[in-house]
Structures are given as structure tokens and as C-alpha cells.
Write a protein that holds these residues in place. Structure first.
Motif, short mmCIF file in Angstrom:
data_model
loop_
_atom_site.label_atom_id
_atom_site.label_comp_id
_atom_site.label_asym_id
_atom_site.label_seq_id
_atom_site.Cartn_x
_atom_site.Cartn_y
_atom_site.Cartn_z
N UNK A 23 46.86 21.22 4.15
CA UNK A 23 46.12 20.02 3.75
C UNK A 23 45.00 20.41 2.79
N UNK A 24 44.76 19.57 1.82
CA UNK A 24 43.71 19.85 0.84
C UNK A 24 42.39 19.40 1.41
N UNK A 25 41.46 20.35 1.50
CA UNK A 25 40.13 20.05 2.03
C UNK A 25 39.29 19.43 0.92
N UNK A 26 38.43 18.49 1.26
CA UNK A 26 37.56 17.93 0.24
C UNK A 26 36.63 19.00 -0.30
N UNK A 27 36.30 18.86 -1.58
CA UNK A 27 35.41 19.85 -2.19
C UNK A 27 34.02 19.72 -1.60
N UNK A 28 33.46 20.85 -1.27
CA UNK A 28 32.09 20.87 -0.78
C UNK A 28 31.26 21.65 -1.76
N UNK A 29 30.01 21.55 -1.62
CA UNK A 29 29.13 22.33 -2.46
C UNK A 29 28.60 21.50 -3.62
N UNK A 30 27.80 22.19 -4.43
CA UNK A 30 27.08 21.54 -5.51
C UNK A 30 28.01 20.96 -6.57
N UNK A 31 29.00 21.73 -7.02
CA UNK A 31 29.88 21.26 -8.08
C UNK A 31 30.72 20.06 -7.66
N UNK A 32 31.22 20.07 -6.44
CA UNK A 32 31.99 18.94 -5.95
C UNK A 32 31.16 17.68 -5.86
N UNK A 33 29.94 17.82 -5.42
CA UNK A 33 29.04 16.67 -5.29
C UNK A 33 28.69 16.12 -6.67
N UNK A 34 28.43 17.00 -7.62
CA UNK A 34 28.09 16.57 -8.98
C UNK A 34 29.27 15.83 -9.60
N UNK A 35 30.48 16.37 -9.43
CA UNK A 35 31.66 15.71 -9.98
C UNK A 35 31.88 14.34 -9.34
N UNK A 36 31.69 14.28 -8.04
CA UNK A 36 31.85 13.00 -7.34
C UNK A 36 30.83 11.98 -7.84
N UNK A 37 29.58 12.44 -8.08
CA UNK A 37 28.53 11.56 -8.60
C UNK A 37 28.90 11.09 -10.01
N UNK A 38 29.39 12.00 -10.85
CA UNK A 38 29.81 11.62 -12.21
C UNK A 38 30.91 10.57 -12.16
N UNK A 39 31.88 10.77 -11.28
CA UNK A 39 32.97 9.81 -11.15
C UNK A 39 32.44 8.44 -10.72
N UNK A 40 31.49 8.45 -9.81
CA UNK A 40 30.90 7.21 -9.32
C UNK A 40 30.17 6.47 -10.45
N UNK A 41 29.36 7.20 -11.20
CA UNK A 41 28.57 6.60 -12.27
C UNK A 41 29.48 6.12 -13.41
#
Length: 157
Positions: free
Chosen positions: A6-24
């Protein structure tokens, strides 16, 4: 499960930044931000309309009475103005401010109603030509024409 890990969700700074970019980057978030900014500017316009145009007209008809100065001091003392009462720290019912807030709300609600009505009219006008094209009688389809040609060739032969 298909045998793979199973693919684990990305954790850490880069994953959070990418998720924020996608949201914005989502269009509806940007639309909401633009709406909030325009709403803030619109509030200033309405406040000016009420304070500078509507209040003087109301004051003209009420003999110079200004709603925004209506107040009642709950401590029983009399004050020259609402500003003096506030400066003294008196608890007050700012009735005039409430009346002005209601007037502001009614004006904003009316203008928003008119804007929505105008946008709906524009949408309806844009949709009418499409509906007219769809409602126009269409000729036979390509398949129908090919079947008709085939049948006529068979009848000749």
C-alpha cells in the motif's frame, strides 16, 4: 489488495508543501479569495453610500436626526455624545449603530440580489442560442444516410 505494497501518504516538509500548493492552485480557492477581497472593497463603498448619501437624506426627512448618534447609557447618566459615553467607559446601547447596520445589510443584500439577477440574465441569454441550435431539427445521421445508400444500391442491383 493486488499484492503490491500500500502506498503510504507522503509525510514531511516536502509532502506538506506540495499538498498546500495543490490546495491553493484549485480554482475555487482562488475564486473565494477574489470574492473576499472584492467583498471588503464593496463594504467600504456601501459604508460610504450609507454614511455620505443615505444618512443625510434620512436626516433631511427626520428633521436633522442622525441615527448613528442614538444611544442609551445603561448607567443612568446623560452624556453629550456616544463618543463621550464610550470614553467614560459607560455601558451603552448603541441603537443608532444597530439601525445603521441594518440599513447597510439591506443595501448590500439588495445590490447582491441585483448582481445575481443580472448574472442569471446573462447566463440565460448565453444559453438561449445553444438551446436553439439543439432544438433545431437535425437531418438524418451519417449512419442513416449510409443505410439508405446501401438499400438503394441493393434495389438497383
Amino acid at each position: 489488495m493486488s499484492g503490491g505494497k500500500p502506498v503510504a501518504p507522503e509525510h514531511g516538509k516536502n509532502g506538506m508543501i506540495q499538498e498546500f500548493r495543490d490546495f491553493i492552485a484549485k480554482g475555487n480557492v482562488m475564486d473565494m479569495a477574489v470574492g473576499i477581497i472584492i467583498g471588503a472593497a464593496f463594504t467600504a463603498i456601501v459604508a460610504s453610500l450609507v454614511g455620505d448619501i443615505i444618512n443625510p437624506i434620512i436626516a433631511l426627512f427626520t428633521g436633522g436626526v442622525d441615527f448613528s448618534g442614538w444611544f442609551y447609557a445603561l448607567d443612568g447618566n446623560e452624556y453629550a455624545s456616544i463618543a463621550v459615553a464610550e470614553e467614560a467607559g459607560a455601558p451603552i446601547f448603541a441603537i443608532g449603530r444597530f439601525v445603521m447596520a441594518i440599513i447597510n445589510f439591506l443595501i448590500i443584500a439588495f445590490v447582491v440580489f441585483m448582481l445575481v439577477k443580472m448574472v442569471n440574465r446573462i447566463k440565460d441569454a448565453a444559453a438561449e442560442p445553444e438551446e436553439a441550435v439543439e432544438a433545431a431539427p437535425k437531418g438524418p445521421s451519417e449512419v442513416d444516410l449510409l443505410v439508405e445508400i446501401r438499400d438503394s444500391l441493393k434495389a438497383r442491383g
